[in-house]
Design a protein around this motif. Structure first.
Motif, mmCIF file in Angstrom:
data_model
loop_
_atom_site.group_PDB
_atom_site.id
_atom_site.type_symbol
_atom_site.label_atom_id
_atom_site.label_comp_id
_atom_site.label_asym_id
_atom_site.label_seq_id
_atom_site.Cartn_x
_atom_site.Cartn_y
_atom_site.Cartn_z
ATOM 1 N N ASP A 174 0.801 -1.330 -0.205
ATOM 2 C CA ASP A 174 0.114 -0.029 -0.167
ATOM 3 C C ASP A 174 0.915 1.218 -0.085
ATOM 4 O O ASP A 174 2.305 1.073 -0.041
ATOM 5 N N GLU A 175 0.119 2.487 0.088
ATOM 6 C CA GLU A 175 1.013 3.671 -0.082
ATOM 7 C C GLU A 175 2.001 3.774 1.160
ATOM 8 O O GLU A 175 3.321 4.286 0.926
ATOM 9 N N VAL A 176 1.599 3.674 2.319
ATOM 10 C CA VAL A 176 2.523 3.691 3.516
ATOM 11 C C VAL A 176 3.865 2.575 3.585
ATOM 12 O O VAL A 176 4.894 2.973 3.508
ATOM 13 N N GLY A 177 3.415 1.362 2.845
ATOM 14 C CA GLY A 177 4.656 0.539 2.912
ATOM 15 C C GLY A 177 5.607 0.895 1.944
ATOM 16 O O GLY A 177 6.715 0.825 1.901
ATOM 17 N N CYS A 178 4.763 1.405 0.651
ATOM 18 C CA CYS A 178 5.799 1.849 -0.501
ATOM 19 C C CYS A 178 6.610 3.123 0.006
ATOM 20 O O CYS A 178 7.735 3.280 -0.522
ATOM 21 N N ARG A 179 6.021 3.960 0.688
ATOM 22 C CA ARG A 179 6.825 5.255 1.362
ATOM 23 C C ARG A 179 7.770 4.772 2.144
ATOM 24 O O ARG A 179 9.065 5.246 2.118
ATOM 25 N N SER A 180 7.641 3.697 2.894
ATOM 26 C CA SER A 180 8.584 3.428 3.917
ATOM 27 C C SER A 180 9.872 2.624 3.210
ATOM 28 O O SER A 180 10.850 2.820 3.476
ATOM 29 N N GLU A 212 11.994 5.160 1.547
ATOM 30 C CA GLU A 212 12.779 6.106 2.901
ATOM 31 C C GLU A 212 13.869 5.192 3.086
ATOM 32 O O GLU A 212 15.087 5.600 3.176
ATOM 33 N N TYR A 215 1.496 3.108 -6.384
ATOM 34 C CA TYR A 215 2.577 3.522 -5.301
ATOM 35 C C TYR A 215 3.860 2.687 -5.587
ATOM 36 O O TYR A 215 4.836 3.106 -5.559
#
Length: 139
Positions: free
Chosen positions: A6-12, A15, A44
């Protein structure tokens, strides 16, 4: 790539790509290269592949290119995949020429699709610049 769901996992993941180093980074980038087809055609996940190409060494871009080889036509026609194809062409000129070879038989099909047409136009522009450089160097 269990984190890239999901978006949060991809942003992580993005990073991590930009901050970790050493063996951890190499392992992560190689894993992304292996899963590049899966990651490339998602809203994402495509950013994870792009980030890997930006923060990895040339060999990461080459591995991603080889993973995607044979999938460029399909990816070029998809909104998210076309972003990855565009990023692939930003590598070295040899990679761009390999990309052109993969897409060339499908140019009529790509020209009928908005994303594909954009990819083709960008690659044509890149090739014009490449040939201008060759002409200048030949003189």
């Amino acid at each position: 790539m269990d984190l890239a769901i999901d978006e949060v996992g991809c942003r992580s993941l993005n990073e991590c790509i930009s901050t970790i180093s050493g063996k951890q980074k190499i392992t992560l980038l190689e894993s992304i290269a292996e899963d590049a087809v899966f990651l490339s055609n998602d809203r994402y996940r495509n950013y994870v592949v792009q980030q890997a190409m930006m923060y990895g060494h040339d060999n990461v871009a080459v591995k991603i290119l080889f993973s995607l080889c044979g999938h460029f036509t399909q990816l070029s026609q998809e909104k998210w995949g076309s972003h990855v194809v565009e990023k692939c062409r930003q590598g070295n000129e040899t990679l761009c020429l390999d990309l052109v070879k993969d897409l060339e038989p499908h140019l009529p099909e790509l020209q009928r699709n908005a994303g594909g047409k954009q990819v083709v136009n960008i690659i044509i522009s890149d090739l014009e610049i490449h040939f201008q450089r060759l002409a200048v160097n030949a003189n």
